[in-house]
Design an enzyme around this catalytic site. Sequence first.
Site, mmCIF file in Angstrom:
data_model
loop_
_atom_site.group_PDB
_atom_site.id
_atom_site.type_symbol
_atom_site.label_atom_id
_atom_site.label_comp_id
_atom_site.label_asym_id
_atom_site.label_seq_id
_atom_site.Cartn_x
_atom_site.Cartn_y
_atom_site.Cartn_z
ATOM 1 N N ASN A 17 17.883 -26.272 -63.272
ATOM 2 C CA ASN A 17 17.927 -24.941 -63.711
ATOM 3 C C ASN A 17 16.660 -24.495 -64.689
ATOM 4 O O ASN A 17 16.202 -23.639 -63.974
ATOM 5 C CB ASN A 17 19.557 -24.527 -63.417
ATOM 6 C CG ASN A 17 19.319 -22.711 -63.944
ATOM 7 O OD1 ASN A 17 18.488 -22.885 -62.205
ATOM 8 N ND2 ASN A 17 19.915 -22.225 -64.446
ATOM 9 N N ASP B 124 14.404 -20.369 -66.938
ATOM 10 C CA ASP B 124 14.699 -20.251 -65.418
ATOM 11 C C ASP B 124 13.390 -20.842 -65.164
ATOM 12 O O ASP B 124 12.556 -20.369 -64.525
ATOM 13 C CB ASP B 124 15.163 -19.039 -65.205
ATOM 14 C CG ASP B 124 16.660 -19.247 -64.168
ATOM 15 O OD1 ASP B 124 17.380 -20.173 -64.008
ATOM 16 O OD2 ASP B 124 16.354 -19.111 -62.913
ATOM 17 N N ASP C 192 23.839 -30.316 -63.030
ATOM 18 C CA ASP C 192 24.638 -29.002 -63.821
ATOM 19 C C ASP C 192 23.819 -27.938 -63.271
ATOM 20 O O ASP C 192 23.388 -27.624 -62.747
ATOM 21 C CB ASP C 192 23.728 -29.325 -65.034
ATOM 22 C CG ASP C 192 24.500 -28.300 -66.103
ATOM 23 O OD1 ASP C 192 26.056 -28.791 -66.988
ATOM 24 O OD2 ASP C 192 24.277 -26.961 -66.486
ATOM 25 N N HIS D 127 23.611 -21.367 -60.405
ATOM 26 C CA HIS D 127 21.662 -20.413 -60.308
ATOM 27 C C HIS D 127 20.751 -20.966 -59.825
ATOM 28 O O HIS D 127 19.935 -20.785 -60.062
ATOM 29 C CB HIS D 127 21.956 -21.285 -62.335
ATOM 30 C CG HIS D 127 23.207 -20.532 -63.159
ATOM 31 N ND1 HIS D 127 23.453 -19.345 -63.838
ATOM 32 C CD2 HIS D 127 24.182 -20.848 -63.323
ATOM 33 C CE1 HIS D 127 24.244 -18.623 -64.009
ATOM 34 N NE2 HIS D 127 25.126 -20.136 -64.081
ATOM 35 N N GLU E 55 28.196 -28.540 -60.450
ATOM 36 C CA GLU E 55 28.460 -27.987 -61.023
ATOM 37 C C GLU E 55 28.585 -26.770 -60.336
ATOM 38 O O GLU E 55 27.273 -26.049 -60.519
ATOM 39 C CB GLU E 55 28.477 -27.978 -62.585
ATOM 40 C CG GLU E 55 29.115 -27.717 -63.069
ATOM 41 C CD GLU E 55 28.633 -26.358 -64.578
ATOM 42 O OE1 GLU E 55 29.234 -26.754 -65.661
ATOM 43 O OE2 GLU E 55 27.572 -26.714 -64.877
#
Length: 424
Positions: free
Chosen positions: A59, A118, A148, A152, A181
Site C-alpha cells: 500500500n 501512498d 499488509d 487502506h 490484514e
Amino acid sequence: MTMGAIARRITRVITAVVCVAVSVGVSVATLHVPTREGGGERFNPARYRSDVIADTVINHTTGVDKTQGTGTAGSPYDNKGYFPEAGYTPSDFHAPCSIWTYRDAESVWNCQVSGLQDLDTSSPHVRDVLSDYFVKLLDYGVAGFRVDAVKHMPPEDVLAIKKLVAKKSGRSMNDIWWTQEVIGDNAEAAEIQPRNYLKTGQVNEFQYAYRLKSLFSNSLAGGSLSIKDIPQNITDSGKASVFVTNWDTERNNMTLTYKDGDAYRLANAFMLAYPYGTPNVFSGYEFHDTDSGASGATATSVPDIDCSKDSGWSCTERWPDVHGMVGWHNVAGDAPLSDWQDDGDNMIAFGRGGRAFIAINNSVRTRTVTYHTALPAGEYCDVYASADCSGSVHVRFDGDATLTVPAGSAVAFHIAATPYTVRQ
C-alpha cells in the site's frame, strides 16, 4: 548487500525450509520451521512440509519525513515519489494528504497512513509492478502471502492485483494462499470492513485474538461469551486467518503474549485444536517496550535467530506443547467438534471426532476429571506434555478417560501418537 545478494539469500532460505519435511500443517505469517521431534505422529516426509509465507507491504513506501536516502540493498529513494529501482515516479502515488477520519473510505484508501507515501493501486503501472513482485516471490518458492494494510486499498484494487499475479504466474487464484490484514472496527466506514475483501482471500480475524485474551484472562466457559462460541458473529471459518498474537498486537497489550505464560500456551493449544479458521503460530523475539528491536539488531540488519536459553528469541514454534499441538491439529484434520464438556468456568474438554481429544485447565489448581471421548480404547501419548510419551493417557473400552490436568496446563492426545508409534 545488493539486490542480487538479497535474492540469492532468500532463495537459499526458502529452499532449505521447503526441502526439509516437518510435522506441520498450519500456515504462518512468519518463517515457521518446527523440528521433527515433538509432533507425536509417526513421521511421514511425503505428507508434511514447511511453507514460507511472505509478509508483503504494497500500500505504501517510505515516510515523507525522510527527504531522501538509500535502502539496505543500495536503492535510492526520496519523499517526492522517486524510487528508480522499483520503477516508481511521483505520478504513481496519491497526492499527499493525511487520513482525517476512518469513517470516510476515500480518506483511508487515498491518504497517507502514518505519514507513509501512498501508492495509487488503481494505476495499471502500479498494479503491474506489484504483481511482478508477487510473481518473483512465487518463483523464489514462497507458498503464499500475508498482505499488509489491506483496508487502506479499495477491494477492487487488491482483487485486480491478485488476478494479475495469477495470470502472470500461470496459477489459479485459488492456488495462491493469500491472507489480508483488515482490522475490523464497526465504528469505521462500511466499505473498509473485512467482509469486502473476502473475494481475494482470507482475512486476519483480530476479534478472535481479542476474545482469546478476554477468555483466558477471566473465565473460559462462564461470562457472556463461552469459548465454545468464540466464532459467533465474526468471519466464516473458511475465510478467517486466526492468531493468538502478532508483531503489532503484542506491543499494544491487545492480545496475549509470551509474557502471559501458561495462558499464552493454553490459548495457542486451543487455537490449534478448535475447528475455526487457519491457525497462525507467531514466533518472534522478547521485547521490553513498544519500540524494542531484536537483540543485536541495527538499523540495517537483524542477526540470525538464536533459540538458545536467554537468547532473547521466544521461538514459540519449538516449544514442546506448541509443537505437539501442531501434530494434534494435523491429525484432527477436518473432523468435527465433538464431546464438549466443561465445568461452567475454567475447565474445558473436547474432541475432534474419533481422532483427537484435549482437556484444558485454565484454573489455579490441579483437576482430576473423567471425560468421555470418541477415541478407541488404548494407550496414548500426552503430546502437550512432552515429545517422548513420558506422559500417557488410558482410554477405556467405553471411551472414558480419567485425566489429571495440572493448573494452567492441558492434556492432549490423538490416534497417531501412542507409545508404539513414538518408539518407531
